[in-house]
Structures are given as C-alpha cells and as structure tokens.
Design an enzyme around this catalytic site. Sequence first.
Site, PDB file in Angstrom:
ATOM      1  CG  ASN A 219      -2.232  -0.845   0.774  1.00  0.00           C
ATOM      2  OD1 ASN A 219      -2.762  -1.093  -0.007  1.00  0.00           O
ATOM      3  ND2 ASN A 219      -2.862  -1.483   1.933  1.00  0.00           N
TER       4      ASN A 219
ATOM      5  CG  ASP B 257      -1.407  -8.037 -13.318  1.00  0.00           C
ATOM      6  OD1 ASP B 257      -1.112  -7.264 -14.267  1.00  0.00           O
ATOM      7  OD2 ASP B 257      -1.245  -9.234 -13.628  1.00  0.00           O
TER       8      ASP B 257
ATOM      9  CG  ASP C  21      -7.492  -6.160 -10.503  1.00  0.00           C
ATOM     10  OD1 ASP C  21      -8.357  -6.619 -10.946  1.00  0.00           O
ATOM     11  OD2 ASP C  21      -7.289  -4.747 -10.155  1.00  0.00           O
TER      12      ASP C  21
END
Length: 544
Positions: A192, A215, A521
Amino acid sequence: MDQCRAKLESTSLVKLYGEFTGTSNRKGRCAVILTEKDLVVQRLTSAPVGRNKVVLSLKDCVGCRAYRGNDSADKAAYLVAYFYPLKRRWMSSKVSRQRVEQGFRLASLQDPQANLEEAEKWARAVRERSARQQFPRNGVLMSQMSRPCQMMLLVNPQSGKGQALTLYNNHIQRMLNEAGIKHTLVITERQNHAREMVKEADLSQWDALVIMSGDGLLYEVINGLLERPDWEEAIRTPLGILPGGSGNALAASIHHYSGASPVTSEELLVSCGFLLCKGLVSHMDMVSIHLCSSPRLFSFLSLAWGFVADVDIESEKYRHFGAVRFTIGTLVRLASLRVYKGRLAYLPATKDHNSEEALRSNTMLCKDRVPPVTLPAVRDSSFHNSCHSNNSLKVRRVESTPSRSATKALPGPHDSLLPPLDQPLPDDWVVVPEEDFVLMLAMYQSHLAEDLLAAPEATPDDGVIHLFYVRAGISPTALLRLFLAMEKGAHLTTNCQHLVYTKVRALRLEPYSPKGIITVDGEVVEYGPVQAEVHRGLSRLITG
C-alpha cells in the site's frame, strides 16, 4: 556512385537526403533517405542498389538525437536513431522486438555548429515522422502523450523473482533515455506504499504513472487515484505497465492488443517498454467491486472465485519460480479438485448497450465480433443474500430503479446498475440455475497471465465483463485440457459442456461454501457476497 545516388533520390516521398559516414568507420560513406514512413540507409559503393541496403520503419523508432563528440577538436556532429523492430530469433520461430541502433557522423561543413544544426534537423524530422505513425487499432483511435513528458516510475523490488530493479537497469532505463522520456524512479517499500503515495501526490507534475511490477501494484495505484477528492481528474492520468512480477496479465494484454505474436519474460518487457516509449493512450474500463462489509474497490483485470483464485493464492509459496508458480499451483489443485457452492447472477450485455453510454470524443468503440457462447439460463427469484445471515431467504422481484445509496457518499463514479447487496435484483438480471461450480472468472482484459489468453475477444474499453464459469462435474483431465487450450485462447472452441461464457455489464456472486478465496486483480478480498459493475473507458492506459 552517381547512378546509385540517383536511384536512391528517385524514391517516392523523399523528405530528406544526406550522405554521411558511419560512427565507427569514417571511410565508408552511406546515403541516408528519410521518407514519411522509413529511414533508408544505403552504402555508397559500386554494388547494385539493394545490396547493403537497410530499410528501417519509423513505426519501430522510439527516438533520435543529435550531439557533439567528446573531442573538442572534432568538428563533426553525430546523429543516432533507436529502433526496436520485430525480428525472428536465430534458430527459432519466435518473433520479438530487438534493439537496432543506427548512427551517423556529419562533417561536411567546416563550422561545428552548422554540422550540429544539420544533425538536429535530421533528428527532429525523424522524431516527428515517427510520431505520425499512428493508426486505429481494433477500431480504437488513440491519442498521443505530449513530448517532452515526465513519468513517475514505481518499481516493486520484491515482485516476481525479485529482479524488477535489475530488469529496469538492463532494459528500461536505456529505452526511456533513447525516447527522450524523463522519469523519476520510486521504489516501493511496503504494501500500500504506492496507494498512499498517489492518493496524496501532486499529479500536475506527472504526465503518466508507470508501474514496473506484477498486477498488484497497479491495483494499489488505481484505488489510490479513485480515493482522491479529485478522482475524476486523477483517474485520467495515463497509466503504464511494465512486467516485473509473476503473472503480468495486463502487460501481456497490452502486448496482445498491439497485434504482435505472443512472447514472455524479458521479450515481453522489451515489447511493453517499446509501447510505453511510443506513448499512445487509449481508454480502459474500470470495474467497481462491492463487498459485504469492506469499502468499494476498483478493478482493472479480474474477479475470481474457486479454482483460479485458489491457484493464484496457494501458489504464492512458489513465487521464487516466477511465472512457473501458476503451473505448479494448477497441477497441485487438479490433484484434489474442489467443488464450490454458490449462487451467480448477471445483467447481460445487449448489442445496443453501447448507445446508452456517452462515447468519448476521440474513441471509436469496438463492436461485438462473435456472439457470446451461453448455455440456457433461467430467471429465478431465489437468489440468496447472506450479508447479515447465512440463512437463505427468497428475494422478491423489484420494478424500481436500483438504489445508489450504497455508493453515493464514496469517491469514484456512481454505480447505476447495482442495488445494495442486501436488496433483491431487478427483473432483467439472469440467475444461473446451477449452484455447484469449479470456478467463476470475470475478466476485462485479454490475459489472465503471460501465457493464458483467457478472454480473446476483450479490448481495453469494450464496456463489458467477460464472464466464465465452469460447472461441477468436469474431470481434472478435462479441466487441464481447458487451461492448456487457454494458452492460445482456444478454450472457447473446445466444446467443453461444463464451460459457460457470456458478456455481462454487472454480476452478483453469493458463495455458500463456508470457506474459500475471492480475488480482485489477484489480491485476496473479503470472502462473502460480492457484486460488480463495469464503468466504460473510465481510465487511460498507455498501449502503444
């Protein structure tokens, strides 16, 4: 030699003609012709024109520069152009982009400044004509990034085999320099980190945000952008992807959209680096994801439940093997194939759904090329809701417009198709009659991994979710055959009776099995009821 020169000058559409020496061999002279589409180099010898002749397409050119040498006594100027043409590798049938550097020495004038100005004239002309080599791809007209441009390049050094920084140093840094693209390298330090950074960054100083990782890092960036108060402007920032992870699904998709033959590993990196340097930007769909108790998420790639999600997460222990981890994980999971109970519903994508959305001024959107492959489905009012309880309740039909109350206060676009998760679905949704599944996979890009062409019909902004599910009853051998066929995008032609594929605009999934994995994802999200809606062309993607 004069006859050779005359034949060269007769070439149609000649824009510039000059005679120079090579940078390493100052005795050998060559004639150089710049046309609207090519750079033609011919050694000036008595040999017939056509021999010792090189034709370099400006479509393959990433940059060109002029400069003076380090020797102050040298009056010459130098011109060098950088190309990445598609070539067949030695002793191989594979075609990939390979670097070609073409350099010239200009010393025809006594004045060093005049030589440099002549070289700069050529460099500008090459760059300008290279930039004009834009064509619609799959019906989509793309805009071009302004030059010069400034990119933020975020690299996750831990992704994949942990070689992202090495790959940057070996390939990408040089390619960006050749293209004259300025960039600031940012190395992410924790999970993050990128999300927090782009959420607070002054985006006005960046022309693009580029991710070099798997990704997952782009997933962070997109959600950080859509959490900003100025999300409408922020999400228009062009996004680029360079493969540095294990799956590299979006990178493989971008390469696929370019029309080139499949490649993997460093060849895929070079291809994506080339496309990034070309700087052409198209629209990309975003999909909003609603979970039971978590904030809304945004997805650019996939939503998975069952076999695919299990393999993705359970194969993390094999990450040091790179992309092979998915093959290992697939074989392990096939050995003890699971069945997942749940309820699936979706809003079909009709042929005329495009007309319901405002088209972007610089985009011509693709038409459906092949009718969706579907098995019969029935509408059912017994779709269950377990946000508040695992006990199943029948839902009633509703005629009113779906409520937006669940998303009204959140950043990002409104979801006009989704009622709250604890509310029944509208009548125009289809409820899948089966409740036993092996997998559910919703895709909005072509590739699920470097070597898995999961949704061959997908384009970045087709405005649909490509929904696949496999019903229980399929044998491990048949499922393996399905994934082997997916390597070439041929799984939809296998006539597998357990596979269903359709195009949808929104979906809702309610797992009944008490344990399981749902990924967005490739990232694990809260397990439980989930629904999704596609937002057409919301973001911008550098596709080359």
